[in-house]
Design an enzyme around this catalytic site. Structure first.
Site, PDB file in Angstrom:
ATOM      1  N   ASP A  59       0.837  -1.199   0.000  1.00  0.00           N
ATOM      2  CA  ASP A  59       0.000   0.000   0.000  1.00  0.00           C
ATOM      3  C   ASP A  59       0.872   1.248   0.000  1.00  0.00           C
ATOM      4  O   ASP A  59       0.607   2.213  -0.738  1.00  0.00           O
ATOM      5  CB  ASP A  59      -0.912  -0.023   1.226  1.00  0.00           C
ATOM      6  CG  ASP A  59      -1.737   1.242   1.361  1.00  0.00           C
ATOM      7  OD1 ASP A  59      -2.602   1.482   0.500  1.00  0.00           O
ATOM      8  OD2 ASP A  59      -1.517   1.995   2.332  1.00  0.00           O
ATOM      9  N   GLU A 131      -1.724  -5.104  -3.956  1.00  0.00           N
ATOM     10  CA  GLU A 131      -0.789  -4.383  -3.107  1.00  0.00           C
ATOM     11  C   GLU A 131       0.214  -5.334  -2.471  1.00  0.00           C
ATOM     12  O   GLU A 131       1.404  -5.000  -2.341  1.00  0.00           O
ATOM     13  CB  GLU A 131      -1.554  -3.610  -2.037  1.00  0.00           C
ATOM     14  CG  GLU A 131      -2.330  -2.433  -2.601  1.00  0.00           C
ATOM     15  CD  GLU A 131      -3.169  -1.716  -1.570  1.00  0.00           C
ATOM     16  OE1 GLU A 131      -3.517  -0.542  -1.813  1.00  0.00           O
ATOM     17  OE2 GLU A 131      -3.496  -2.331  -0.530  1.00  0.00           O
TER      18      GLU A 131
END
Length: 239
Positions: A59, A131
């Site tokens: 992320d 991610e």
């Protein structure tokens, strides 16, 4: 006890699509092993999840890579415009689309129950997996390797949007403020579905105007859907 709902991921094919060959293939396996599979195999609930740790890392990697691309491509734009672009590019929907382009829906390892509940099409699972994979690339080869992949995956999306996007929530808020009305109020009306694949129903209301409802796989998505419905209603009233 449920097992995986698919065969082991085709690392070579996925690495080819990514444009990165892992020195440590175990990192890619961890990035593709959803927590539902670990829990179905009886692993302790308090044990750290490699998948979730890589998703946490990825992320931040995606955020930095996309922010840098925007900063370089739009040198004359103010922070607010860059932020709107950034939000649209790193939202769950966009990252889930990229996950599908990479074929992660075919590669991620899920427990049988999650797979049967349409987990492979769940935007939240797809986004987290994407991610996690980018986090695995970073852990395997550093930021330059992860940035190169992000530039390829996000570059076209950045290039094709000439003006900063304005989402429905922002548009509705600005409409209300422009008429001296209170800010839109959002309320979660209902949450259904399993914990790993929830569906939210949200109501938005603007004083002296009306209200509308929308659904989505997250509160944010449901709020956007509700705002869109109310904006459409407002547009019909004005015509």
């Amino acid at each position: 006890m449920s097992g995986p709902a698919s065969s082991q991921p085709d690392f070579a094919a996925l690495e080819s699509r990514l444009g990165h060959t892992f020195a440590d293939a175990g990192l890619l396996r961890e990035a593709l092993t959803h927590p539902s599979l670990s829990s179905s195999r009886g692993k302790a609930a308090h044990a750290p999840s490699p998948y979730e740790r890589l998703e946490f890392l990825g992320d931040r990697v995606v955020g930095l890579a996309v922010a840098e691309m925007l900063w370089r491509r739009f040198p004359g734009e103010p922070e607010g415009d860059l932020s709107r672009r950034f939000t649209a590019l790193v939202c769950q929907e966009t990252i889930a689309e990229i996950a599908l382009e990479l074929g992660l829906d075919r590669e991620i390892l899920l427990c049988e129950g999650t797979a049967k509940e349409n987990g492979r099409a769940n935007p939240s699972i797809l986004s987290d997996a994407c991610e996690a994979v980018l986090g695995a690339v970073f852990a395997d080869a550093g930021f330059d390797a992860a940035r190169a992949i992000a530039e390829r995956l996000w570059g076209e999306r950045i290039a094709r949007v000439a003006r900063p996007p304005r989402d429905a929530k922002t548009a509705l808020q600005e409409w209300a403020q422009g008429r001296g009305l209170p800010l839109p109020a959002y309320t979660v009306v209902e949450r259904t579905g399993p914990s790993h694949a929830p569906v939210f129903r949200v109501r938005v209301a603007v004083a002296e105007t009306g209200e509308a409802e929308g659904e989505g796989t997250s509160k944010r998505i449901a709020e956007q859907a509700a705002a869109t419905v109310l904006l459409d209603f407002i547009a019909d009233m004005d015509t």
